[in-house]
Design a protein around this motif. Sequence first.
Motif, PDB file in Angstrom:
ATOM      1  N   GLY A  53       0.795  -1.227   0.000  1.00 57.52           N
ATOM      2  CA  GLY A  53       0.000   0.000   0.000  1.00 57.52           C
ATOM      3  C   GLY A  53       0.825   1.274   0.000  1.00 57.52           C
ATOM      4  O   GLY A  53       0.406   2.303   0.530  1.00 57.52           O
ATOM      5  N   ILE A  54       2.011   1.201  -0.623  1.00 54.76           N
ATOM      6  CA  ILE A  54       2.906   2.373  -0.688  1.00 54.76           C
ATOM      7  C   ILE A  54       2.790   3.001  -2.077  1.00 54.76           C
ATOM      8  O   ILE A  54       2.994   2.319  -3.085  1.00 54.76           O
ATOM      9  CB  ILE A  54       4.369   1.972  -0.406  1.00 54.76           C
ATOM     10  N   GLU A  55       2.474   4.274  -2.125  1.00 50.89           N
ATOM     11  CA  GLU A  55       2.310   4.958  -3.410  1.00 50.89           C
ATOM     12  C   GLU A  55       3.662   5.379  -3.979  1.00 50.89           C
ATOM     13  O   GLU A  55       4.538   5.830  -3.245  1.00 50.89           O
ATOM     14  CB  GLU A  55       1.414   6.197  -3.241  1.00 50.89           C
ATOM     15  N   SER A  56       3.797   5.240  -5.294  1.00 46.12           N
ATOM     16  CA  SER A  56       5.017   5.690  -5.972  1.00 46.12           C
ATOM     17  C   SER A  56       4.711   5.884  -7.449  1.00 46.12           C
ATOM     18  O   SER A  56       4.345   4.940  -8.139  1.00 46.12           O
ATOM     19  CB  SER A  56       6.133   4.662  -5.808  1.00 46.12           C
ATOM     20  N   GLY A  57       4.879   7.099  -7.929  1.00 47.63           N
ATOM     21  CA  GLY A  57       4.657   7.380  -9.352  1.00 47.63           C
ATOM     22  C   GLY A  57       5.974   7.429 -10.108  1.00 47.63           C
ATOM     23  O   GLY A  57       7.030   7.059  -9.591  1.00 47.63           O
ATOM     24  N   PHE A  58       5.885   7.886 -11.359  1.00 41.94           N
ATOM     25  CA  PHE A  58       7.082   7.990 -12.199  1.00 41.94           C
ATOM     26  C   PHE A  58       7.201   9.400 -12.768  1.00 41.94           C
ATOM     27  O   PHE A  58       6.188  10.047 -13.060  1.00 41.94           O
ATOM     28  CB  PHE A  58       7.019   6.982 -13.360  1.00 41.94           C
TER      29      PHE A  58
END
Length: 262
Positions: A53-58
């Motif tokens: 449940g850890i958010e990470s975009g690019f």
Amino acid sequence: MEQRFVMKCGGSTLAALPDSFFDELRGLQENGVKAVIVHGGGPAISGTLDKLGIESGFVNGLRKTSEEVLDVVEMVLSGRINKEIVRKIQQSGAQALGLSGVDGKLIQARPVANADEIGFVGDVTNVNAAIIEGIMDMGYIPVIAPVGIDDAGQRYNINADTAAGAVASHLGVERMIVVTDVPGILKTVDGEKRVLPSATIEEIEAMIASGEIYGGMIPKVRAAIQCIQGRVREVVIVSGNEPGVLSRAVLEGGIGTRIVQS
């Protein structure tokens, strides 16, 4: 002249390669050809982040990396993926030793220019080639996870293509092998798609602009181009599923697409 090469491969690609690929790697090692493997693991990192449940975009293809994301990146790359590759190589009868860029300050790094936006993503400042040379001299294939470190002990998430190019350059290797799931860059000739034997960076950019290179192939060729730095003069894109792919790419030529500086 001693034959050496650096191979860059995504973690998911390596996991899907047939046993014959690793048998061939063993055969090359037995014949005195020294390989260094630098691997990625993007899909596995994304999957683990989702589970936790850890958010990470690019941002421009690079993963936004907070300290929390960095813990997962290191766990997946230096732990799970790295050891999977080492096990596969050893099952073939070859010798392998897995390590990350943190070990012995193997890959030294500094924050990228847009670190405020993207977090703990690093550019390579130095590679301790003596460690890699020592591992090869002991008869092991080095398997490197692209996590870097600075003098203060801060870790950095390093793009695998950037890390592979830096490793190859600091080792003085002129050719990089990029193992993918495609046979090379395809070009339409007389209405038929054929593998382009070679292409310059300028020709590739023109093919992207014209739409001839499209979709998932764009990041593959851009990644290969990124590997051309320092002493690295050419990058060969090959499919790991082709019989005898490594021997042909390293010793013989005539397989995949050679990308050259000009």
